[in-house]
Write an enzyme that holds these catalytic residues in place. Structure first.
Site, PDB file in Angstrom:
ATOM      1  N   GLU A   1      67.576 -11.890  39.500  1.00 19.81           N
ATOM      2  CA  GLU A   1      67.089 -11.742  38.128  1.00 19.81           C
ATOM      3  C   GLU A   1      65.877 -12.616  37.855  1.00 19.81           C
ATOM      4  O   GLU A   1      64.921 -12.177  37.202  1.00 19.81           O
ATOM      5  CB  GLU A   1      68.181 -12.134  37.108  1.00 19.81           C
ATOM      6  CG  GLU A   1      69.465 -11.365  37.232  1.00 19.81           C
ATOM      7  CD  GLU A   1      70.517 -12.088  38.061  1.00 19.81           C
ATOM      8  OE1 GLU A   1      71.691 -12.080  37.652  1.00 19.81           O
ATOM      9  OE2 GLU A   1      70.173 -12.655  39.115  1.00 19.81           O
TER      10      GLU A   1
ATOM     11  N   CYS B   1      70.511 -17.379  34.723  1.00 24.21           N
ATOM     12  CA  CYS B   1      69.849 -16.085  34.572  1.00 24.21           C
ATOM     13  C   CYS B   1      70.022 -15.531  33.160  1.00 24.21           C
ATOM     14  O   CYS B   1      69.084 -14.930  32.617  1.00 24.21           O
ATOM     15  CB  CYS B   1      70.375 -15.114  35.619  1.00 24.21           C
ATOM     16  SG  CYS B   1      69.923 -15.610  37.306  1.00 24.21           S
TER      17      CYS B   1
END
Length: 156
Positions: A57, A88
């Site tokens: 991510e 994330c």
């Protein structure tokens, strides 16, 4: 129709997860979509880059920001094979991503539904819509197989 679109993009993220496995990385993949076009595609690279922040991510968010020339990803959707961790999830909020679609829950570090619910926390200045469980079985199974193989290798 929306479910089919989610599955199409999640399949692309899954292909990134397979690429991670081939590099002996934890098999997590991510893609970011803007106006129905993939503008970022990444997979975990913590081992390769020797970087604890090199989650799929995080790399995809950086690629998307570069592609758009802005840190605000407010018209994008992030697809990722595993529920994001706290780091994330924080990056998703900071990037102003309005939508997250993920495959498998993460019982050890999930910060969207499992352990925390950061993307829905009203105390924060931004929230994201979440769709979970897209291609749940293959997204979970690849991780199960990867770690089972690692445990077998460790016993040799």
């Amino acid at each position: 129709m929306i479910q089919a679109m989610h599955e199409t993009y999640m399949q692309m993220a899954y292909q990134e997860a397979l690429a991670a496995w081939e590099e002996d990385e934890v098999p997590v993949g991510a893609v970011i979509v803007y106006d129905n076009q993939v503008i970022a595609a990444a997979h975990n690279q913590r081992e390769t880059l020797r970087d604890p922040t090199a989650h799929a991510e995080m790399i995809a968010i950086t690629q998307a920001a570069e592609s758009l020339g802005s840190w605000r990803l407010d018209r994008c959707t992030l697809y990722v094979t595993l529920e994001p961790c706290p780091m994330c999830a924080g990056a998703i909020l900071q990037a102003r991503l309005p939508q997250l679609v993920y495959g498998a829950p993460d019982p050890k570090a999930g910060a969207v539904h499992t352990l925390y619910e950061l993307l829905a926390d009203r105390r924060l200045n931004h929230r994201s819509q979440v769709v979970s469980g897209v291609l749940l079985e293959p997204c979970g199974e690849i991780l199960t197989r990867f770690f089972a193989e690692k445990r077998r290798q460790g016993k040799k």
